[in-house]
Every structure is written in C-alpha cells, then in structure tokens.
Design a protein around this motif. Structure first.
Motif, PDB file in Angstrom:
ATOM      1  N   VAL A 391       0.751  -1.214  -0.106  1.00  0.00           N
ATOM      2  CA  VAL A 391      -0.170   0.000   0.064  1.00  0.00           C
ATOM      3  C   VAL A 391       0.882   1.210   0.066  1.00  0.00           C
ATOM      4  O   VAL A 391       0.522   2.319  -0.557  1.00  0.00           O
ATOM      5  N   TRP A 392       2.113   1.390   0.721  1.00  0.00           N
ATOM      6  CA  TRP A 392       2.932   2.152   0.723  1.00  0.00           C
ATOM      7  C   TRP A 392       3.407   2.690  -0.501  1.00  0.00           C
ATOM      8  O   TRP A 392       3.690   3.789  -1.083  1.00  0.00           O
ATOM      9  N   ARG A 393       3.903   1.597  -1.471  1.00  0.00           N
ATOM     10  CA  ARG A 393       4.376   1.816  -2.705  1.00  0.00           C
ATOM     11  C   ARG A 393       3.224   2.670  -3.805  1.00  0.00           C
ATOM     12  O   ARG A 393       3.599   3.429  -4.313  1.00  0.00           O
ATOM     13  N   HIS A 394       1.986   2.132  -3.410  1.00  0.00           N
ATOM     14  CA  HIS A 394       0.861   2.707  -4.276  1.00  0.00           C
ATOM     15  C   HIS A 394       0.703   4.288  -3.573  1.00  0.00           C
ATOM     16  O   HIS A 394       0.113   5.089  -4.575  1.00  0.00           O
ATOM     17  N   CYS A 395       1.048   4.537  -2.358  1.00  0.00           N
ATOM     18  CA  CYS A 395       0.858   5.969  -2.128  1.00  0.00           C
ATOM     19  C   CYS A 395       2.226   6.816  -2.229  1.00  0.00           C
ATOM     20  O   CYS A 395       2.015   7.912  -2.097  1.00  0.00           O
ATOM     21  N   GLN A 396       3.335   6.149  -2.593  1.00  0.00           N
ATOM     22  CA  GLN A 396       4.527   6.945  -2.563  1.00  0.00           C
ATOM     23  C   GLN A 396       4.399   7.944  -3.814  1.00  0.00           C
ATOM     24  O   GLN A 396       4.790   9.346  -3.314  1.00  0.00           O
ATOM     25  N   PRO A 397       3.939   8.132  -4.903  1.00  0.00           N
ATOM     26  CA  PRO A 397       3.705   9.055  -5.826  1.00  0.00           C
ATOM     27  C   PRO A 397       2.807  10.180  -5.300  1.00  0.00           C
ATOM     28  O   PRO A 397       3.287  11.484  -5.399  1.00  0.00           O
ATOM     29  N   THR A 398       1.830  10.132  -4.234  1.00  0.00           N
ATOM     30  CA  THR A 398       0.926  11.150  -3.616  1.00  0.00           C
ATOM     31  C   THR A 398       1.682  11.614  -2.504  1.00  0.00           C
ATOM     32  O   THR A 398       1.859  12.898  -2.406  1.00  0.00           O
ATOM     33  N   LEU A 399       2.451  10.845  -1.974  1.00  0.00           N
ATOM     34  CA  LEU A 399       3.212  11.358  -0.659  1.00  0.00           C
ATOM     35  C   LEU A 399       4.473  12.074  -1.451  1.00  0.00           C
ATOM     36  O   LEU A 399       4.542  13.403  -0.860  1.00  0.00           O
ATOM     37  N   TYR A 400       4.992  11.814  -2.407  1.00  0.00           N
ATOM     38  CA  TYR A 400       6.009  12.607  -3.127  1.00  0.00           C
ATOM     39  C   TYR A 400       5.720  13.941  -3.401  1.00  0.00           C
ATOM     40  O   TYR A 400       6.213  14.911  -3.392  1.00  0.00           O
ATOM     41  N   LYS A 401       4.526  14.141  -4.115  1.00  0.00           N
ATOM     42  CA  LYS A 401       3.862  15.267  -4.680  1.00  0.00           C
ATOM     43  C   LYS A 401       3.588  16.209  -3.378  1.00  0.00           C
ATOM     44  O   LYS A 401       3.939  17.258  -3.606  1.00  0.00           O
ATOM     45  N   GLY A 402       2.787  15.345  -2.454  1.00  0.00           N
ATOM     46  CA  GLY A 402       2.235  16.601  -1.496  1.00  0.00           C
ATOM     47  C   GLY A 402       3.217  16.923  -0.580  1.00  0.00           C
ATOM     48  O   GLY A 402       2.993  17.758   0.204  1.00  0.00           O
ATOM     49  N   PHE A 403       4.390  16.298  -0.376  1.00  0.00           N
ATOM     50  CA  PHE A 403       5.308  16.687   0.818  1.00  0.00           C
ATOM     51  C   PHE A 403       6.535  17.200   0.560  1.00  0.00           C
ATOM     52  O   PHE A 403       7.175  17.979   1.204  1.00  0.00           O
ATOM     53  N   SER A 404       6.790  17.328  -0.956  1.00  0.00           N
ATOM     54  CA  SER A 404       7.980  17.945  -1.513  1.00  0.00           C
ATOM     55  C   SER A 404       7.923  19.309  -1.414  1.00  0.00           C
ATOM     56  O   SER A 404       6.802  20.187  -1.143  1.00  0.00           O
ATOM     57  N   HIS A 405       9.168  20.024  -0.895  1.00  0.00           N
ATOM     58  CA  HIS A 405       9.203  21.489  -0.386  1.00  0.00           C
ATOM     59  C   HIS A 405       8.238  21.773   0.714  1.00  0.00           C
ATOM     60  O   HIS A 405       7.616  22.790   0.784  1.00  0.00           O
ATOM     61  N   ALA A 406       8.155  20.732   1.807  1.00  0.00           N
ATOM     62  CA  ALA A 406       7.151  21.014   2.857  1.00  0.00           C
ATOM     63  C   ALA A 406       7.778  22.065   3.576  1.00  0.00           C
ATOM     64  O   ALA A 406       9.214  22.529   3.691  1.00  0.00           O
ATOM     65  N   LYS A 407       6.733  22.887   4.242  1.00  0.00           N
ATOM     66  CA  LYS A 407       7.185  24.038   5.125  1.00  0.00           C
ATOM     67  C   LYS A 407       7.399  23.675   6.619  1.00  0.00           C
ATOM     68  O   LYS A 407       7.626  24.442   7.357  1.00  0.00           O
TER      69      LYS A 407
END
Length: 573
Positions: A391-407
């Motif tokens: 499940v983590w693998r399927h969620c990775q693209p969403t995580l990478y998009k949502g968390f990059s350049h986090a404040k």
C-alpha cells in the motif's frame, strides 16, 4: 543571448531539456544551451547505461513504465523536433493482467532513453545556440553574477545553471577506511568499494576456490550475485513458470562461496506477481485524494508540529481498509478497523513490533524469503507488514507530490524520509524471480545466509574473517561493498560538490540531507546572501524533495516547474 548550462544528461536532464524546449518554443525565446556530460550514452546516466550486462534488472514493473509518456513534436527556433514514442509504444509492450509482470534488463530502458536523447540532439546540432560538451565539470564559481564552469582544460561562462547529476560518491565510512588500509598492506586481497559497474568484477568472476564477502543485502547485492554466478561454471533455470521457482545448475565445479551480510540481515520483499494481485493493495482514488489533502494541510502550512501523525494516521486508515478487504487472502483475525489502524501505527513506529498478523523475523532467513515469495504469489495468507509495504508503494507518488518542499521543520522532513527509506525493503522490492534465484544459490551451496545478520568482522592476513552469533566463521579474500551511499550533502567527496560547498553556493536543508531548493528547483540561499542562478533537480535535492530515486520522478512535474520558471525568468530580464 542568455547562456544556460545543463550539467548531467541522465533521464532527468533529458526530460529537463525536453520541457525547456517546449516552454522556449511557446515563449519564442532562444538562449544558448550547453550540455555537460561525461558518459558515453547521454540520456541514460550511469543507472541505465546501455553497456551494462543483461544481469542488471530493473526493479519497477515494465507495466508501471506507462509513466514515461511520449514527447510531442516541438517547433523550436526554426527547426522541428519530431515526436518520440512512449516507452510502451517504443517496445510494443502489452500484457494481460493475469500474466506475470515483466522486469527487463536495465540496458533496455537505457537504449530507449539514449535513442530519445539522440532524436533531440540530431536536430539541435543544426543550431549554433546548442552544444554538447563531453567532459566532467570540476568546479563552479560565481563571479560578477556570472557562473564560471571549469572542465579539466577549459573555463566557460553562463548566466544560469541546471544541475541534474545523480549518485555521487561520499566519504568512506570508518569501516571502509580500515578495509582500504588493510588491503593496501596485503596485496593478495581485493576490495571493491562500489558495486557498479559490475563489469569491474571480471577479475574475480571465474576464479575457483574463492570466498567473496558481499557488504549489503539489497538490490545492488542481487545485481552482483547474478553477475558473478551467470558464468563459465553454471547458470539459472526457471523450472516453474507460474512461480519462477529456479534451480542453479553447475556445468563444472567452481567452489565459489558468496557471503552477504547487513546490519539487520532482513531480505528484500518481492513485488506481487501480476497486475491482478497488485490491485488487491490499490487504494481508491478517494483514499489517495484524502491522503494528499491530509499531508498538504500540514506540509504546506508553517505550523509547528512535532510528529509525523499527519502522514501515518491517514495511511493507517487506508491500509486498514485494504487489509480487511483481503478477507480470506489475509491472516485470519477478528480485529475492527480501529484495532487494525493501531497495529499499523505501532509497526510504522517500531520495525521490531511483533504481533500474530506481522511476519515473524525470528525464523530462518531462507524460510522468510520463501514466505514473502508465496505472499507475492498470493498462495499463502498475506501478513500485515507485506500489505503495509505494498500500500505504501501505491501511496508513494502522492506522498512525493504532497510533501516535497514542505514548510515543516527539517527534523520532521528527516523523519518522513527515514520512514520512506525503511519502507523500501517492501516498496522498492525486486521481482519474484530475483528472490527465487537467491534461494537457488543457497540450494546449490554457493550463497550462504549463515552470516547475513551483522557478523563480527576481523581483519586478517587472508582477508576478512566473519563470525556469526553461533561462533561459526568464514574468511573471504575478496570483499564487495554493495551498500549505496545516501545523498548526504556534507559527506559527498566529488570535486564539484565540494567546490560548490566551499564557495558557499549551496547549503544542505538538514545536516543529514541534500541541497535546499525552492519548488521550481532553484537553490535557496541564506537571507544575507544574493540569490544564485543555480537550479538543482534530483538526488542532490533530497529533503527539499522526496522520492528522488524513482525513474518515473525523472519525468514528473518538478522538472516542468523548473523549465517554466527558467523561461519566465528569461522573459523578465
């Protein structure tokens, strides 16, 4: 005319160049573009090098490479750059969802990437404003707001720079330093400080009566293992095409022993057999949207947080639903969704957490590999940790998009990255066939797992003596380091990066991570310093972005964001 240098022409550099040309054609701008790359096949980088042997396999399904889409036609500066097919079109990929997923040799994708680059270069070479320079860049200096780029025999000047270089070597660990000086004292011993290119191992490949230590028990170890054993003395043969059960047959006696070891001794977990089984673990679109909104609600706000619950709580909710929906395919239990969520959170917090639903690691490593293979085949009940990893693998693209350049603060960024790294034993797992090959080599008495968990290592005149917890020992005259360096900026020892740090042109986002960059890829400088016209995409920006090691991220929106930002800057000057 403004001058731009792109250093590094791997997959990320290739897509950056394509995205740049697309944006320049819309804006009718035409800077001078120079590309610096020292490799023999531009577009591939070292990972996808065309000349590597067929024994180096990709660990992403060919099915998933649908993400490498076709390049549309680009009309740029009075020349027409033709469209280029997607990876699937190029290799005429088609697959039934019940058929096993295919994992090609890495050189196959390398051939695609190089052909895609060459289709650009052949047209761009007609322009005086384009140049490819086959050379390694040694230093970069900022002088009067211009960047001076030095190769071994020439200095060039540019207004702007994009750095898309991949894996960089780092300072050797204390252990490796001791090994280096030990090998210097005993000429009969051999130490390979890096696993790649595997062709360097030719000098030990067909030796007889030889023990070879393998530091690391991950994907690089599998490449090394396969390269050393597909040899003059034997080869692999799949004896069951449904399960990839494999034997290693010997044509003559070699007396080769491969001895892998790592700190935890835990094996890689293979990916599900096919698309049908993989879909068991697929979150719904609504769940991924929920996951993304929960992450972004925290990562894009400047609120102070002290935990990564914002990530693990929604993930546990999704995984709990997926595991319950497995019904009889999972391990029998009568837990409620909230009970399961608590279990998942406990495992995410502590990798040593034990429970009847979680695969016991205290069994033999051989049996552990067998169990994970059977889960990937869908032939035994799925453990909760196997499900979490998929499940983590399927969620990775969403995580990478949502968390990059986090404040959020940098310690939280480090915790998120550490959890993603820990997941990779499952989410970046190899094909089932690779793990069947590991078992085949154990059955053939070539690879031993007796020393796989953190052995004691003594340096002796004959090499490295490994001793396990049961006081059994073995001595190797050859040692191969297959542990890949993390992109920790302050530890990198290549001349270019050391030079950039010394010249104060880059700084790490965190002492354990990479360069701090803005969402459009440009380097963030301290408030008391002028901005520098340097953008960094990829592995060296780990921390600012996450997911830097995935091939599909090389063809993603972050690269397009840089191209748009660069062209916008060009127009405003």
């Amino acid at each position: 005319m403004k001058q731009l240098a792109i250093i590094g022409m791997g997959p990320r550099g290739l897509y950056a160049l394509e995205s740049l040309l697309t944006e320049l054609s819309k804006a009718r701008e035409r800077p001078i573009i120079h590309i610096f790359d020292a490799t023999s096949s531009p577009g591939t980088g070292n990972v996808w090098d065309k000349s590597q042997p067929d024994s180096n396999w990709i660990n992403i399904t060919e099915r998933a490479l649908a993400g490498i889409e076709k390049r549309p036609q680009i009309n740029y500066s009075n020349v027409i750059i033709g469209e280029f097919p997607s990876y699937h079109e190029w290799c005429q990929f088609s697959q039934n969802s019940d058929k096993p997923d295919s994992f090609s040799a890495r050189n196959k994708l390398g051939n695609y990437l190089n052909a895609r680059y060459k289709s650009l270069e052949v047209v761009l070479n007609e322009l005086e404003s384009f140049k490819f320079i086959k050379a390694e860049v040694r230093s970069i200096n900022l002088k009067d707001q211009k960047l001076e780029i030095a190769t071994h025999n020439k200095v060039w000047t540019y207004d702007d720079l994009l750095l898309t270089i991949g894996h960089q070597s780092t300072m050797p660990s204390d252990q490796l330093k001791k090994w280096q000086s030990h090998v210097a004292s005993y000429k009969s011993l051999t130490l390979f400080e890096n696993a790649y290119p595997v062709t360097q191992l030719n000098i030990v490949k067909d030796k007889t009566n030889i023990n070879i230590g393998l530091r690391g028990f991950g994907l690089a170890m599998i490449d090394v293992m396969r390269y050393l054993t597909i040899n003059d003395f034997g080869n692999f043969k799949v004896i069951n095409k449904d399960t990839f059960e494999t034997i290693y047959y010997k044509s003559k006696v070699q007396e080769l022993k491969l001895i892998p070891f790592s700190l935890d001794g835990l094996p890689l977990v293979p990916k599900p057999l096919n698309e049908s089984i993989d879909l068991w673990y697929q979150p719904t679109k609504e769940e991924l949207d929920f996951f993304k909104s929960e992450i972004e609600a925290v990562s894009q706000q400047s609120t102070e947080i002290d935990s990564i619950d914002f990530l693990t709580n929604p993930f546990a909710k999704i995984t709990s639903r997926v595991y319950l929906d497995l019904k009889g395919k999972g391990i029998a239990n009568s837990l409620s969704p909230s009970d399961l969520e608590r279990l998942i959170l406990s495992w995410l917090t502590d990798e040593n957490f034990s429970h009847p639903l979680i695969q016991d690691h205290n069994i033999s490593t051989y049996k552990l590999i067998q169990n994970y293979i059977n889960m990937a085949l869908g032939t035994i009940p799925i453990s909760l940790d196997f499900c979490i990893g998929q499940v983590w693998r399927h969620c990775q693209p969403t995580l990478y998009k949502g968390f990059s350049h986090a404040k959020v603060n940098t310690d939280i960024i480090e915790k998120v990255i550490a959890l993603d790294e820990r997941s990779k034993r499952y989410s970046y797992g190899p094909p089932i066939e690779s793990m069947q090959q590991v078992l085949a080599l154990i059955d053939a008495d070539i690879l031993t797992l007796d020393f796989v968990t953190d052995p004691n290592i003594d340096l002796v005149a004959e090499g490295w003596t490994l001793t396990n917890s049961e006081s059994k020992s073995v001595t190797c005259s050859v040692m191969i380091n297959s542990v890949l360096d993390a992109p920790k900026l302050l530890d990198i020892n290549t001349p270019l990066i050391k030079n950039l740090l010394q010249n104060d042109l880059i700084q790490p986002i965190h002492s354990k991570l990479g360069i701090e960059t803005s969402p459009d890829g440009y380097v963030i400088t301290p408030e008391d310093k002028d901005d520098v016209p340097i953008a960094v995409l990829g592995r060296l920006a780990k921390g600012s972005v996450i997911g830097v090691d995935a091939i599909l991220e090389c063809f993603g929106p972050r690269i397009e964001d840089w191209a748009k930002a660069y062209v916008s800057k060009l127009k405003s000057n």
